[in-house]
Design an enzyme around this catalytic site. Structure first.
Site, short mmCIF file in Angstrom:
data_model
loop_
_atom_site.label_atom_id
_atom_site.label_comp_id
_atom_site.label_asym_id
_atom_site.label_seq_id
_atom_site.Cartn_x
_atom_site.Cartn_y
_atom_site.Cartn_z
CB VAL A 10 98.93 -78.46 35.92
CG1 VAL A 10 99.80 -78.45 37.18
CG2 VAL A 10 99.69 -79.09 34.76
CD GLU A 49 95.65 -66.43 35.35
OE1 GLU A 49 95.25 -67.01 34.31
OE2 GLU A 49 96.75 -65.87 35.43
CB CYS A 54 96.44 -65.98 31.25
SG CYS A 54 97.85 -66.82 31.97
#
Length: 542
Positions: free
Chosen positions: A268, A292, A326
């Site tokens: 994305v 990020e 993440c």
């Protein structure tokens, strides 16, 4: 713009224990009942006005997906257009507020979150994102409070940074907000990120259009209401749930787009960057792009590593919050001399882990976020079950009958290039490659080249020379590098967070570096006594 600031020096918010018998445990239990029984009708909020399109999506609890927590209105095209206009209009006034007055809004928000709003937002995070009490506390309470307080501190440092002045002149720096609006796109996995991405640019005088993740909408909505209580003026942050393609198409097509603050997938983010690049001619200025994205975060152990510390680092690093950080450990490189002992300890912990409804505080894990994530993770596990040279050492079970549950899973792969060693999974799956202990240096090079990502990583060793070598070889492999610790748990003000390569722009949320991206400096020189003669002394006759 600033007068004479006297900002309180920030300190990290203490993490409450929620131990049996504690006051915070009782308060959180009460909040879980209250928030779980409300089922709010969540609108878009544009210029301070609540807008309900009538087209809604259910917000459900991942660990009990039949339970509807809220109904979320999807912004229509008129509302999306209105959000741009509202942000541009609001900035005209907001940009001229003194820094102290803007700071006061976010400092009050931090104190509200630390007190009367703490358990409400923790409960919303637990119910809507399936976080345990501890995972919610370190995220939606402590980290978000820290973002609010430390960002004010960092902003004050930026404004105080001023140039030198020569005799007869006064030089100063005007740290202007960007010209236009900032588009904040926030993820499901951290309520703190959901709060920080819109508020950090707003603190610096920008106006923001905030698109929250559908699956984090409950906690994000409560935080938005907290900001209103803290005194945030209408239109400074516009809350815009909706179809991500429709919202992005309109916002990225606006000449007033000044920046993007993003956390989410690499795919994305690259699409957003590509779209901005293709439309550069239409913008009033080059948009700031801060993002990020993903990670394939590693743990690499030297033969001198402490086995017990390594095993705990693997389990906590890989399986806290179902591996949906993440920064979660996703691949591990263990020397053959340590593997039997490490494996046995990790398997014992996995077999001891309880998972289920996070309202049961005995559980270490909840469910993964939604059906799409469940299906993706299950596909990786099912393929590993039958792939040659791959073994599921522990876990591997999946069940979506009540909630989207995936057992913590340890995979051993004989091939360090096997897909679960290389591809981001974003779930509770840790893949291990057992390397010959004599091939430490070659293994470090393997760690560095295996993944396109470079977010977090950890090295375990007691041999200092091994740590020095790992630091050198893996210098570009992780933006957050941990020594003898799990690769998760960055704390604002202590470990500014972000990675490079395919993991993002490394603008370090929770530091002065991030806030610098949301200002456009203007140098001002004022000559106190201007010259009255064009001629210079050297021009005189000898």
């Amino acid at each position: 713009m600033s007068g004479t600031a006297n900002i309180p020096h920030p300190q990290n918010e203490p993490v409450l224990s929620y131990a049996p018998g504690s006051a915070e445990r009782a308060a959180l239990k009460s909040a879980l009942s209250a928030v779980g029984g409300e089922q709010p009708d969540i609108p878009a909020v544009v210029g301070g006005r609540e807008i309900r399109s009538g087209t809604t999506r259910d917000v459900v609890s991942p660990h009990c997906h039949a339970r509807v927590l809220a109904r979320l209105h999807q912004a229509d095209h008129a509302t999306i257009d209105a959000a741009v206009r509202a942000a541009v209009e609001a900035q005209r006034d907001w940009t001229h507020w003194r820094f102290e007055d803007r700071a006061a809004v976010f400092l009050k928000a931090a104190d509200l979150l630390a007190s009367t709003w703490r358990q409400r937002i923790n409960a919303a995070t637990m119910l809507g994102q399936s976080k345990t009490a501890f995972q919610a506390e370190i995220d939606s309470a402590c980290e978000l409070i820290d973002f609010l307080r430390f960002n004010v501190h960092y902003a004050e440092r930026i404004y105080r940074e001023q140039p030198d002045s020569a005799p007869g002149a006064w030089n100063r720096m005007d740290h202007r907000p960007l010209e236009g609006f900032v588009y904040a796109i926030t993820p499901f996995n951290f309520t703190a990120i959901g709060g920080n991405l819109p508020t950090a640019p707003a603190l610096m005088g920008n106006a923001v259009v905030w698109k929250p993740a559908h699956t984090a909408a409950l906690s994000n909505w409560h935080f938005f209401k907290l900001l209103e209580e803290a005194g945030l003026p209408p239109g400074v942050i516009n809350f815009l749930p909706g179809d991500p393609v429709d919202v992005s198409r309109t916002l990225l097509g606006s000449p007033d787009l000044a920046g993007i603050h993003f956390t989410g997938s690499t795919t994305v983010f690259r699409s957003l960057w590509r779209t901005v690049g293709e439309q550069l001619d239409r913008y009033r200025a080059y948009p700031r792009i801060v993002g990020e994205t993903g990670g394939k975060d590693f743990i690499v152990a030297h033969p001198s590593a402490d086995v017990d510390a390594l095993a705990v680092g693997m389990v906590r690093g890989a399986f806290e919050y179902q591996g949906q950080k993440c920064s979660a450990a996703s691949r591990a490189y263990i020397p053959d001399t340590l593997w039997p002992a490490v494996r046995d300890r990790v398997v014992a912990m996995i077999e001891d882990i309880r998972m289920g409804d996070v309202a049961d505080f005995r559980n270490f894990m909840g469910a993964v976020i939604d059906g799409r994530a469940f299906a993706r993770i299950r596909e990786h596990v099912d393929q590993a079950r039958s792939a040659p040279g791959v073994r599921i050492v522990a876990g591997g079970g999946t069940d979506d009958s009540v909630g989207w549950f995936v057992q913590p899973t340890l995979v051993q792969a004989d091939d360090p290039g096997y897909r679960t060693m290389c591809e981001e999974i974003f779930g509770p799956v840790l893949s291990a490659y057992v390397y010959p202990a004599a091939r430490w240096s070659e293994t470090l090079a393997l760690v560095d080249r295996t993944s396109p990502y470079a977010l977090t990583g950890a090295v375990f060793a007691r041999d200092r020379g091994a740590l020095v070598e790992a630091d050198r070889v893996l210098r570009q492999a992780a933006g957050n590098f941990y020594v003898n610790d799990k690769p998760t748990g960055a704390v604002v003000g202590q470990q500014p967070f972000g990675g490079a390569r395919a993991s993002g722009t490394n603008d370090k949320a929770g530091s002065i570096l991030n806030l610098l991206r949301w200002v456009s400096p203007r140098s001002i020189k004022e000559t106190l006594v201007p010259p009255k003669d064009y001629r210079y002394p050297f021009m005189g006759e000898a």
